[in-house]
Design a protein around this motif. Structure first.
Motif, PDB file in Angstrom:
ATOM      1  N   VAL A   1      -3.864   0.874   6.978  1.00  0.00           N
ATOM      2  CA  VAL A   1      -4.954   1.210   7.898  1.00  0.00           C
ATOM      3  C   VAL A   1      -5.474  -0.101   8.487  1.00  0.00           C
ATOM      4  O   VAL A   1      -5.748  -1.063   7.740  1.00  0.00           O
ATOM      5  CB  VAL A   1      -6.089   1.964   7.184  1.00  0.00           C
ATOM      6  CG1 VAL A   1      -7.116   2.453   8.202  1.00  0.00           C
ATOM      7  CG2 VAL A   1      -5.535   3.128   6.381  1.00  0.00           C
ATOM      8  N   ALA A   2      -5.677  -0.146   9.812  1.00  0.00           N
ATOM      9  CA  ALA A   2      -6.032  -1.425  10.455  1.00  0.00           C
ATOM     10  C   ALA A   2      -7.068  -1.221  11.557  1.00  0.00           C
ATOM     11  O   ALA A   2      -7.128  -0.168  12.204  1.00  0.00           O
ATOM     12  CB  ALA A   2      -4.788  -2.100  11.028  1.00  0.00           C
ATOM     13  N   HIS A   3      -7.871  -2.272  11.725  1.00  0.00           N
ATOM     14  CA  HIS A   3      -8.815  -2.388  12.858  1.00  0.00           C
ATOM     15  C   HIS A   3      -8.430  -3.603  13.684  1.00  0.00           C
ATOM     16  O   HIS A   3      -8.114  -4.671  13.126  1.00  0.00           O
ATOM     17  CB  HIS A   3     -10.246  -2.567  12.372  1.00  0.00           C
ATOM     18  CG  HIS A   3     -10.878  -1.324  11.842  1.00  0.00           C
ATOM     19  ND1 HIS A   3     -12.005  -1.334  11.050  1.00  0.00           N
ATOM     20  CD2 HIS A   3     -10.540  -0.016  11.989  1.00  0.00           C
ATOM     21  CE1 HIS A   3     -12.335  -0.105  10.735  1.00  0.00           C
ATOM     22  NE2 HIS A   3     -11.458   0.717  11.275  1.00  0.00           N
ATOM     23  N   ASN A   4      -8.527  -3.456  14.962  1.00  0.00           N
ATOM     24  CA  ASN A   4      -8.337  -4.607  15.847  1.00  0.00           C
ATOM     25  C   ASN A   4      -9.526  -5.561  15.677  1.00  0.00           C
ATOM     26  O   ASN A   4     -10.676  -5.167  15.813  1.00  0.00           O
ATOM     27  CB  ASN A   4      -8.242  -4.131  17.303  1.00  0.00           C
ATOM     28  CG  ASN A   4      -7.766  -5.230  18.222  1.00  0.00           C
ATOM     29  OD1 ASN A   4      -8.273  -6.339  18.187  1.00  0.00           O
ATOM     30  ND2 ASN A   4      -6.784  -4.902  19.059  1.00  0.00           N
ATOM     31  N   GLU A   5      -9.229  -6.825  15.360  1.00  0.00           N
ATOM     32  CA  GLU A   5     -10.316  -7.778  15.122  1.00  0.00           C
ATOM     33  C   GLU A   5     -11.139  -8.034  16.384  1.00  0.00           C
ATOM     34  O   GLU A   5     -12.354  -8.284  16.291  1.00  0.00           O
ATOM     35  CB  GLU A   5      -9.750  -9.094  14.590  1.00  0.00           C
ATOM     36  CG  GLU A   5      -9.208  -8.982  13.174  1.00  0.00           C
ATOM     37  CD  GLU A   5      -8.754 -10.317  12.628  1.00  0.00           C
ATOM     38  OE1 GLU A   5      -8.651 -11.280  13.428  1.00  0.00           O
ATOM     39  OE2 GLU A   5      -8.512 -10.407  11.415  1.00  0.00           O
TER      40      GLU A   5
END
Length: 426
Positions: free
Chosen positions: A126-130
């Motif tokens: 699971v990832a968020h764009n920084e």
């Protein structure tokens, strides 16, 4: 003198600017610290979101029958901000949008904040764009900056009100000093002043006391010198008047001029000592006729308005000195006949008009100031102003169209109340 030293400045404006700068710097420092704290809290909150999403996905996979289906959820080529990637254990791992991760946990890779969790037969990332996370943090921080604007306006208004109230005692003290007549040398009242103004008021009172002492000494010297000069000057003139020597008698006009100067100095000392402080009453018509008889009214046209008497509230001697000085000033500096008119005032009192043609353009109010060629002492108008102020009269002077016009408004004398013995029997 340079332009910098001539430029005016205001304590109020300077204090307002400095307080505003200090508050703005303090707010900017507080915003910087708040931004750091907000960045930490937002990142922590978003990490918790990633962790919750990953755990929810693991629970869903473990509870679902069948094999894991690899997929990418939330991929948007335009502005993908959040991505959920499910991989089957043993399958090749794509390198986009972030590189291969070898261990579970949080990773910062290729501009993404990624949480990798291994489940049964599956890998969840699971990832968020920084950049999106930073944008969210900046939006929250910019709200603080927007809130500063109304706070600054409120601060400016509050500062102006506070400084106006704080400087009010100083402005009242300044207005009280500026509104004083020149002859008022009474102490500045110190009661009710704030502590910061007490040294200023005390210093002013000390300065006023020194000026008052110097003026008293000057008045005493003028009065004593003038008084002592009268007798010897009169004796010398009497001797020269009896002399048959032409050269000796030629000095008589100079002695007469000296006598007039001595008389003017005595009048000045009497006026400054408080002569004519509303005593009376005095008959204005009678005093004026006596003056014209003494001075020889050849150049004066007197209009008494068909009045037999006019009682005014003034000391007779002071009124005579006042009128004599103004009449002699008009005769000496005029270029034609002088008009002297007396009339009753619409309310109470009387008005005296002295009018004469003149080549001058203005009155010389300063003591000892004279026009070129004048044989006077330069004290007539000064003495008149002092006496008028003492007796409550008002003098108006102007020169227009070649005519000098002096108007004196004198207060009326108050008649004593009738007693029981003054009433007529019924």
């Amino acid at each position: 003198m340079s332009g910098e030293s001539r430029r005016s400045w205001s304590i109020r404006r300077r204090l307002t600017r400095r307080v505003l700068w200090l508050v703005l710097l303090a707010w900017l420092g507080a915003i910087a610290l708040a931004t750091l704290f907000l960045d930490h809290e937002i990142n922590e909150m978003l990490d918790e979101e990633l962790q919750a999403m990953a755990e929810t996905t693991v629970l869903y996979i473990e509870a679902s029958p069948g094999q894991v289906i690899p997929r990418n959820i939330g991929i948007d080529p335009g502005n993908g901000e959040r991505v959920l990637r499910i991989l089957r254990a043993g399958d090749p791992v794509p390198t986009e949008p972030w590189p291969v991760l070898a261990s579970d946990g949080f990773h910062n890779a290729n501009g993404w904040r990624v949480l990798r969790v291994t489940a049964e037969n599956a890998v969840i990332e699971v990832a968020h764009n920084e950049a999106w996370r930073r944008e969210e943090m900046f939006e929250a921080a910019s709200a603080f900056l927007v809130l500063i604007l109304p706070m600054v306006l409120l601060l400016v208004w509050g500062l102006r009100q506070s400084l106006a109230k704080g400087f009010a005692p100083l402005e009242d003290l300044t207005a009280g000093i500026a509104g004083r007549p020149p002859a008022d040398l009474s102490p500045v009242p110190e009661a009710g002043l704030p502590d910061e103004l007490h040294p200023l008021a005390h210093g002013l009172n000390q300065y006023i006391a020194r000026v008052s002492a110097l003026r008293d000494a000057e008045r005493a010297f003028i009065a004593n010198a003038s008084h002592e000069l009268r007798t010897p000057v009169a004796a010398i003139r009497a001797r020269l008047d009896l002399s048959q020597d032409a050269d000796a008698r030629a000095t008589l006009p100079m002695l007469d001029a000296l006598t007039r100067r001595v008389e003017r100095l005595l009048q000045l000392s009497r006026s400054e000592a408080g002569l004519g402080l509303g005593r009376g009453p005095a008959d204005l018509i009678r005093i004026t006729r006596l003056l014209l008889r003494e001075t020889g009214g050849a150049q004066i046209r007197f209009d008494d308005g068909d009045l037999e008497e006019v009682q005014v509230a003034a000391d007779p001697d002071a009124l005579a000195i006042l009128l004599r000085n103004l009449i002699e000033n008009a005769v000496e500096h005029g270029s034609g006949q002088v008009l002297l008119r007396i009339r009753e005032a619409p309310g109470a009192g009387a008005e005296v008009l002295i009018e004469n043609p003149t080549s001058g353009t203005e009155f010389h109010d300063q003591a000892f100031a004279k026009r070129p060629g004048s044989t006077g002492t330069g004290l007539g108008l000064t003495i008149s102003a002092e006496l008028a102020s003492a007796m409550g009269a008002k003098i108006t002077r102007r020169i227009a169209d070649g005519m000098a016009r002096v108007e004196i408004s004198l207060p009326g004398a108050s008649l004593p109340a009738a007693g029981p013995g003054d009433q007529s029997p019924s």
